[in-house]
Motif scaffolding. Structure first.
Motif, PDB file in Angstrom:
ATOM      1  N   ASP A 169       0.835  -1.190   0.053  1.00  0.00           N
ATOM      2  CA  ASP A 169       0.013   0.050   0.142  1.00  0.00           C
ATOM      3  C   ASP A 169       0.961   1.242  -0.069  1.00  0.00           C
ATOM      4  N   GLU A 170       2.120   1.144   0.416  1.00  0.00           N
ATOM      5  CA  GLU A 170       2.789   2.493   0.572  1.00  0.00           C
ATOM      6  C   GLU A 170       3.277   2.721  -0.894  1.00  0.00           C
ATOM      7  N   VAL A 171       3.324   1.737  -1.724  1.00  0.00           N
ATOM      8  CA  VAL A 171       3.757   2.184  -3.039  1.00  0.00           C
ATOM      9  C   VAL A 171       2.554   2.827  -3.892  1.00  0.00           C
ATOM     10  N   ARG A 172       1.543   1.936  -3.578  1.00  0.00           N
ATOM     11  CA  ARG A 172       0.048   2.256  -4.244  1.00  0.00           C
ATOM     12  C   ARG A 172      -0.169   3.790  -3.764  1.00  0.00           C
ATOM     13  N   ALA A 173       0.266   4.364  -2.698  1.00  0.00           N
ATOM     14  CA  ALA A 173      -0.231   5.573  -2.109  1.00  0.00           C
ATOM     15  C   ALA A 173       0.807   6.519  -2.960  1.00  0.00           C
ATOM     16  N   LEU A 174       1.469   6.257  -3.639  1.00  0.00           N
ATOM     17  CA  LEU A 174       2.488   7.160  -4.391  1.00  0.00           C
ATOM     18  C   LEU A 174       1.951   7.535  -5.711  1.00  0.00           C
ATOM     19  N   ASN A 175       0.620   7.283  -6.151  1.00  0.00           N
ATOM     20  CA  ASN A 175      -0.068   7.688  -7.240  1.00  0.00           C
ATOM     21  C   ASN A 175       0.627   7.281  -8.474  1.00  0.00           C
ATOM     22  N   VAL A 176       0.540   6.021  -8.593  1.00  0.00           N
ATOM     23  CA  VAL A 176       1.477   5.166  -9.582  1.00  0.00           C
ATOM     24  C   VAL A 176       0.397   4.317 -10.486  1.00  0.00           C
ATOM     25  N   ASP A 177       0.723   3.982 -11.624  1.00  0.00           N
ATOM     26  CA  ASP A 177      -0.071   2.720 -12.129  1.00  0.00           C
ATOM     27  C   ASP A 177       0.898   1.482 -12.047  1.00  0.00           C
ATOM     28  N   ILE A 178       0.149   0.317 -11.748  1.00  0.00           N
ATOM     29  CA  ILE A 178       0.912  -0.854 -11.789  1.00  0.00           C
ATOM     30  C   ILE A 178       0.231  -1.665 -12.569  1.00  0.00           C
ATOM     31  N   HIS A 179       1.372  -2.442 -13.213  1.00  0.00           N
ATOM     32  CA  HIS A 179       0.850  -3.394 -14.521  1.00  0.00           C
ATOM     33  C   HIS A 179       1.843  -4.546 -14.604  1.00  0.00           C
ATOM     34  N   HIS A 180       0.985  -5.509 -14.925  1.00  0.00           N
ATOM     35  CA  HIS A 180       1.751  -6.759 -15.298  1.00  0.00           C
ATOM     36  C   HIS A 180       2.548  -6.804 -16.661  1.00  0.00           C
ATOM     37  N   LYS A 181       3.533  -7.408 -16.767  1.00  0.00           N
ATOM     38  CA  LYS A 181       4.425  -7.264 -17.969  1.00  0.00           C
ATOM     39  C   LYS A 181       3.526  -7.462 -19.424  1.00  0.00           C
ATOM     40  N   ASP A 182       2.636  -8.388 -19.104  1.00  0.00           N
ATOM     41  CA  ASP A 182       1.962  -8.729 -20.404  1.00  0.00           C
ATOM     42  C   ASP A 182       1.001  -7.248 -20.889  1.00  0.00           C
ATOM     43  N   THR A 183       0.695  -6.596 -19.970  1.00  0.00           N
ATOM     44  CA  THR A 183      -0.272  -5.705 -20.054  1.00  0.00           C
ATOM     45  C   THR A 183       0.724  -4.483 -20.895  1.00  0.00           C
ATOM     46  N   ILE A 184       2.142  -4.420 -20.368  1.00  0.00           N
ATOM     47  CA  ILE A 184       2.928  -3.319 -21.079  1.00  0.00           C
ATOM     48  C   ILE A 184       3.515  -3.773 -22.314  1.00  0.00           C
ATOM     49  N   ILE A 185       3.304  -5.041 -22.705  1.00  0.00           N
ATOM     50  CA  ILE A 185       3.848  -5.570 -23.936  1.00  0.00           C
ATOM     51  C   ILE A 185       2.609  -5.367 -24.807  1.00  0.00           C
ATOM     52  N   GLN A 186       1.584  -5.448 -24.395  1.00  0.00           N
ATOM     53  CA  GLN A 186       0.388  -5.188 -25.496  1.00  0.00           C
ATOM     54  C   GLN A 186       0.200  -3.946 -25.664  1.00  0.00           C
ATOM     55  N   ASN A 187       0.403  -2.995 -24.916  1.00  0.00           N
ATOM     56  CA  ASN A 187       0.173  -1.531 -24.871  1.00  0.00           C
ATOM     57  C   ASN A 187       1.269  -0.890 -25.644  1.00  0.00           C
ATOM     58  N   LEU A 188       2.426  -1.661 -26.099  1.00  0.00           N
ATOM     59  CA  LEU A 188       3.501  -1.017 -27.099  1.00  0.00           C
ATOM     60  C   LEU A 188       2.842  -0.274 -28.204  1.00  0.00           C
ATOM     61  N   PRO A 189       3.574   0.989 -28.689  1.00  0.00           N
ATOM     62  CA  PRO A 189       2.644   1.555 -29.734  1.00  0.00           C
ATOM     63  C   PRO A 189       2.816   0.843 -31.168  1.00  0.00           C
ATOM     64  N   GLY A 190       1.436   0.737 -31.602  1.00  0.00           N
ATOM     65  CA  GLY A 190       1.315  -0.119 -32.870  1.00  0.00           C
ATOM     66  C   GLY A 190       0.965  -1.655 -32.829  1.00  0.00           C
ATOM     67  N   LEU A 191       1.330  -2.137 -31.616  1.00  0.00           N
ATOM     68  CA  LEU A 191       1.359  -3.518 -31.556  1.00  0.00           C
ATOM     69  C   LEU A 191      -0.156  -4.151 -31.672  1.00  0.00           C
ATOM     70  N   LEU A 192      -0.999  -3.485 -30.901  1.00  0.00           N
ATOM     71  CA  LEU A 192      -2.330  -3.983 -30.706  1.00  0.00           C
ATOM     72  C   LEU A 192      -2.936  -3.965 -32.034  1.00  0.00           C
ATOM     73  N   ALA A 193      -2.772  -2.767 -32.797  1.00  0.00           N
ATOM     74  CA  ALA A 193      -3.324  -2.641 -34.045  1.00  0.00           C
ATOM     75  C   ALA A 193      -2.844  -3.627 -35.179  1.00  0.00           C
ATOM     76  N   GLN A 194      -1.678  -4.023 -35.133  1.00  0.00           N
ATOM     77  CA  GLN A 194      -1.168  -4.977 -35.933  1.00  0.00           C
ATOM     78  C   GLN A 194      -1.543  -6.510 -35.774  1.00  0.00           C
ATOM     79  N   THR A 195      -1.343  -6.800 -34.510  1.00  0.00           N
ATOM     80  CA  THR A 195      -1.881  -8.337 -34.208  1.00  0.00           C
ATOM     81  C   THR A 195      -3.215  -8.332 -34.453  1.00  0.00           C
TER      82      THR A 195
END
Length: 246
Positions: free
Chosen positions: A218-244
């Motif tokens: 919770d101490e990290v979550r209180a720092l106003n950050v976005d927390i994501h699994h690696k798969d989400t980061i890869i899926q949101n790489l620019p242009g990747l979703l549209a191509q796949t």
């Protein structure tokens, strides 16, 4: 079955065309799937191969590491609150460089900077040739960059920010956003942006940890950050979703 076989023998041309159409369709599906997998690999092979499970980005980045920006001091604050000795701050920036040592087919070569802290981390690149950087003006480059006419020992310049460095080592063929990766020490990564050159503080993109998203305290979550699994980061790489999706 006997009647069907007689019909096929009677109209060989018609059924031959049907077989050819089916074979062409199967080939097209196979080709498209292979192309999609190849593009996905080119878009983020480095992130795919890294064992780090969770990326902590700046708030509002929506899982897109290219949109995430935080100061290195804020990254240190997140690291302190996280409590993972294996976690580290990651800088990722798209740019282009010019080869000062030899002429290349293109005037500039598109690359992606990766800032990796010195010492052992789970994201350290695998050295293929040369050595690891020992000074702030030395970098590692992905073997893919050889296809663009850049070789071990070449001097490069980022004209966008007037920064020079020397390639002292080549790593495995890993890419990010379809570009070869240039690995810098954090002190050199500061010079890859005007903000860093003026302030002396780097703009970094993420804190990376082996903890799962559910294990982030919770101490990290209180720092106003976005927390994501690696798969989400890869899926949101620019242009990747549209191509796949295509």
């Amino acid at each position: 079955m006997n009647l069907a076989w007689k019909e096929i023998q009677k109209s060989k041309g018609r059924y031959g065309v049907i077989v050819l159409v089916l074979m062409a369709t199967m080939y097209l599906v196979f080709f498209t799937m292979s192309l999609s997998l190849g593009l996905r690999h080119q878009a983020g092979s480095k992130l795919m191969s890294a064992p780090m499970e969770t990326y902590i980005l700046s708030q509002g980045s929506n899982g897109n590491i290219a949109r995430s920006t935080m100061s290195s001091d804020y990254g240190e604050k997140i690291l302190s609150a996280l409590g993972d000795p294996e976690a580290f701050i990651l800088g990722v920036r798209l740019s282009s460089v010019e080869n000062l040592t030899r002429e290349t087919e293109a005037d500039v070569v598109d690359i992606t900077y990766f800032s990796i802290p010195p010492g052992e981390t789970a994201m350290n690149p695998t050295l293929v040739e040369g050595r690891f950087p020992e000074g702030p003006n030395e970098v590692l480059a992905s073997e893919h960059i050889v296809n663009d006419g850049i070789q071990l020992g070449d001097d490069l310049q980022d004209d966008r920010v007037n920064t020079r460095f020397k390639v002292v080592g080549l790593t495995k063929k890993e890419t990010h956003s379809y570009n070869p990766i240039i690995y810098t020490l954090p002190e050199k990564y500061i010079d890859t942006s005007f903000w860093g050159q003026v302030t002396g503080y780097a703009e970094v993109q993420a804190v990376v940890t082996e903890f799962s998203p559910e294990e982030i305290n919770d101490e990290v979550r209180a720092l106003n950050v976005d927390i994501h699994h690696k798969d989400t980061i890869i899926q949101n790489l620019p242009g990747l979703l549209a191509q796949t999706a295509s």
